[in-house]
Every structure is written in C-alpha cells, then in structure tokens.
Design an enzyme around this catalytic site. Sequence first.
Site, short mmCIF file in Angstrom:
data_model
loop_
_atom_site.label_atom_id
_atom_site.label_comp_id
_atom_site.label_asym_id
_atom_site.label_seq_id
_atom_site.Cartn_x
_atom_site.Cartn_y
_atom_site.Cartn_z
N SER A 141 43.85 32.38 40.59
CA SER A 141 43.49 31.47 41.68
C SER A 141 43.16 30.12 41.06
O SER A 141 42.76 30.06 39.89
CB SER A 141 42.26 32.01 42.42
OG SER A 141 41.68 31.01 43.24
N TYR A 154 33.82 35.91 42.32
CA TYR A 154 35.27 35.75 42.51
C TYR A 154 35.85 34.80 41.45
O TYR A 154 36.89 35.08 40.85
CB TYR A 154 35.54 35.23 43.92
CG TYR A 154 36.99 35.14 44.29
CD1 TYR A 154 37.77 36.28 44.41
CD2 TYR A 154 37.59 33.90 44.52
CE1 TYR A 154 39.12 36.19 44.74
CE2 TYR A 154 38.93 33.80 44.87
CZ TYR A 154 39.69 34.95 44.97
OH TYR A 154 41.02 34.86 45.31
N1 LIG Z 1 44.22 33.95 50.34
C1 LIG Z 1 43.89 33.03 49.46
O1 LIG Z 1 43.49 31.93 49.81
C2 LIG Z 1 44.01 33.31 47.99
C3 LIG Z 1 43.90 32.23 47.10
C4 LIG Z 1 44.02 32.47 45.73
C5 LIG Z 1 44.24 33.76 45.27
N2 LIG Z 1 44.33 34.79 46.17
C6 LIG Z 1 44.53 36.12 45.63
O2 LIG Z 1 45.74 36.65 46.13
C7 LIG Z 1 45.64 38.07 46.23
C8 LIG Z 1 46.00 38.52 47.63
O3 LIG Z 1 45.11 37.90 48.55
P1 LIG Z 1 45.39 37.92 50.12
O4 LIG Z 1 44.79 36.69 50.64
O5 LIG Z 1 46.80 38.23 50.41
O6 LIG Z 1 44.42 39.15 50.52
P2 LIG Z 1 44.53 40.30 51.63
O7 LIG Z 1 43.13 40.76 51.85
O8 LIG Z 1 45.34 39.83 52.80
O9 LIG Z 1 45.34 41.44 50.85
C9 LIG Z 1 44.79 42.09 49.74
C10 LIG Z 1 45.38 43.49 49.67
O10 LIG Z 1 44.83 44.15 48.53
C11 LIG Z 1 44.53 45.48 48.89
N3 LIG Z 1 43.51 46.02 48.00
C12 LIG Z 1 42.20 45.66 47.92
N4 LIG Z 1 41.57 46.42 47.02
C13 LIG Z 1 42.50 47.27 46.50
C14 LIG Z 1 42.45 48.29 45.52
N5 LIG Z 1 41.31 48.61 44.88
N6 LIG Z 1 43.60 48.95 45.22
C15 LIG Z 1 44.75 48.68 45.87
N7 LIG Z 1 44.84 47.73 46.83
C16 LIG Z 1 43.72 47.04 47.14
C17 LIG Z 1 44.05 45.38 50.34
O11 LIG Z 1 44.09 46.64 51.01
C18 LIG Z 1 45.02 44.36 50.89
O12 LIG Z 1 46.18 44.99 51.41
C19 LIG Z 1 44.21 38.43 45.82
O13 LIG Z 1 44.18 38.77 44.44
C20 LIG Z 1 43.47 37.13 46.02
O14 LIG Z 1 42.32 37.02 45.21
C21 LIG Z 1 44.21 34.59 47.51
#
Ligand SMILES: NC(=O)c1ccc[n+]([C@@H]2O[C@H](COP(=O)([O-])OP(=O)(O)OC[C@H]3O[C@@H](n4cnc5c(N)ncnc54)[C@H](O)[C@@H]3O)[C@@H](O)[C@H]2O)c1
Length: 258
Positions: A141, A154
């Site tokens: 991130s 985080y």
């Molecule tokens: N959304 C943002 O703004 C953003 C920004 C930077 C980085 N990210 C990163 O991108 C990635 C995806 O984020 P997103 O926004 O799509 O989130 P989201 O919550 O929409 O999806 C995350 C998925 O991970 C799964 N998950 C959580 N814990 C788990 C585990 N222990 N084992 C297997 N699956 C698991 C959840 O069930 C979910 O389907 C994450 O690593 C997040 O930190 C997101």
Amino acid sequence: MRMKDKVCVVTGGSSGIGEAIARLFAKEGGQVAVVDVDEANGQRVVDAIRSQGSEAILVRADVADEAEASQALLGVTQHFGKVDVLVNNAGVSAVGDVAACTPTDWDRVMRVNVRGVYLMSHFAVPIMRQQGSGTIINMSSTIAVIGLQARAAYAASKGAVLALTRAMAADHSHENIRVAAILPGTVYTPFVEGYLKRHYADDMEGAVETLKRRQLNQELMTPEDVAYAALYLASDEARFALGTALIIDGGVSAAKVF
Ligand SMILES: NC(=O)c1ccc[n+]([C@@H]2O[C@H](COP(=O)([O-])OP(=O)(O)OC[C@H]3O[C@@H](n4cnc5c(N)ncnc54)[C@H](O)[C@@H]3O)[C@@H](O)[C@H]2O)c1
C-alpha cells in the site's frame, strides 16, 4: 490473452481488488484459483469467471494458517498441475494510532497481512523453483511509504510486505522467480466502503468527496485500476520488474496541490 496458459492463485479473490484481478486474469486467458475465507463470494466470482468460458476454482483457506496455506497450494497444483502466478492480496485493516490500537487488533492485522504473505510464499516458492519459473505479486500500500493518520498496525504490516518483497526478489530472482509489489492508494472496495459506513454513516457523500479530493485527478480509484497493474506485473512483459514497488495511487504520494 496476456495470461494464456498461466495458473494464477489470487488470495482474497472473493472481493474488491482480488476479485478484479481474478476476473481480469481469467479474461486474459489465465486459469484462476481464488483462495479466500469467504466461500459465498468466492463461489460468486468463480461462477462469473466460468460463465465467461474460463477456468476457475475456489479454495477455501485462511492464508495465515500454516496447514490451510499449505493445503491451498497443494490443492491448486493437484487441480491445475502448476502455479505460475501467486498474488498475495488478502488483507485486513484496523483503525487507530499506536496508543489506540489494541494488541488484539495489532496481532490480527499482522497475522493476515504479514504472516499470510509469508506462508503462501513459503509454500509457493518450492513449487515455482521446481518448475523453474514463477511470479509473486504482493499487495502492499502507499501507506508503506507515506504516513497516514490512525493506521498504525496497517501501516506497519504494509511496510513489512514491501520489505519482504524486496528480500524475496533478492533471494529468488536468480531462480527465475519474479517478485514485485503493488502499492495502491485508496481504492473504492468493500474494505473502504465498510470503513466509511462505520465512521461517516451520517455523511457518506461528503466522505467520498473528501477521498476524491485527495487524488490529483479528483476521481475514485476502482479495483480494475489496480488489476491492470497486477496484469502487467504478472505478464511476461514485466521480466525486468524485479523487486519493483509499483505505486498506483492517483498521484497522492507524488505531489501535493493546494
Ligand atoms: N482498498 C484500498 O483502498 C486498498 C489500498 C491499498 C492496499 N489495499 C490492499 O489490497 C488488498 C485487498 O483489499 P480490498 O480493498 O480489495 O479488500 P476487501 O476487504 O474487499 O477484500 C479482501 C479479501 O481478503 C479476504 N481475506 C481476509 N482475510 C483473509 C484470510 N486470513 N485468508 C484468506 N482470505 C482473507 C476477505 O475475505 C476478502 O475477500 C488488501 O491487502 C489491502 O490491504 C487496499
């Protein structure tokens, strides 16, 4: 068809960015394994991919559980015969500065975001080594490189993912295993929507507008914007992207405008 004949494992593929990556990789000819704890949404993604005529399977696994992570990769190799691409995307968040963050929240975030990336990579590297090739993409991130208020656990977890990515690139590039990270800014996914609903329920529209104003182009980033970055890094075109930290954040970390 940039992913033709590639077997791609996408953790956290049931939702948000992971879902977009799974769908795009499948559209580009990849065979996709969605690895997630959320079976209902995982099945929805897999069904959607299959209905487009591509191959996909759902593997229910907690990426931070040693036995489940190992079983997940075994299941994929048994089904598809190999693992070409691993996208370590599953992640969770917690809100709070270092004083407010509870030890329970700290451990929960570190467990999924850091131990999960480590374990899936730990079990994928020997498979890729035996194949003589592979690509691992870790979801970090922009918070790994610029501070953001009230995200102590985080931020630490995503900094660890970036450092691990570079260490893995140093260790495995010579084995033809490419490792890179994506550093997204704020992406409008269930992850962010849930946060806004919890904290700004009375003014969701205002909260979304504030997010937009942080971007240089004043637009909200979508999961697909990140999925195309993953597609590049997973494709053969990225053969020199070793230890790369690809920032996709609407310019937030590049410049400040007044
Ligand atoms: N959304 C943002 O703004 C953003 C920004 C930077 C980085 N990210 C990163 O991108 C990635 C995806 O984020 P997103 O926004 O799509 O989130 P989201 O919550 O929409 O999806 C995350 C998925 O991970 C799964 N998950 C959580 N814990 C788990 C585990 N222990 N084992 C297997 N699956 C698991 C959840 O069930 C979910 O389907 C994450 O690593 C997040 O930190 C997101």
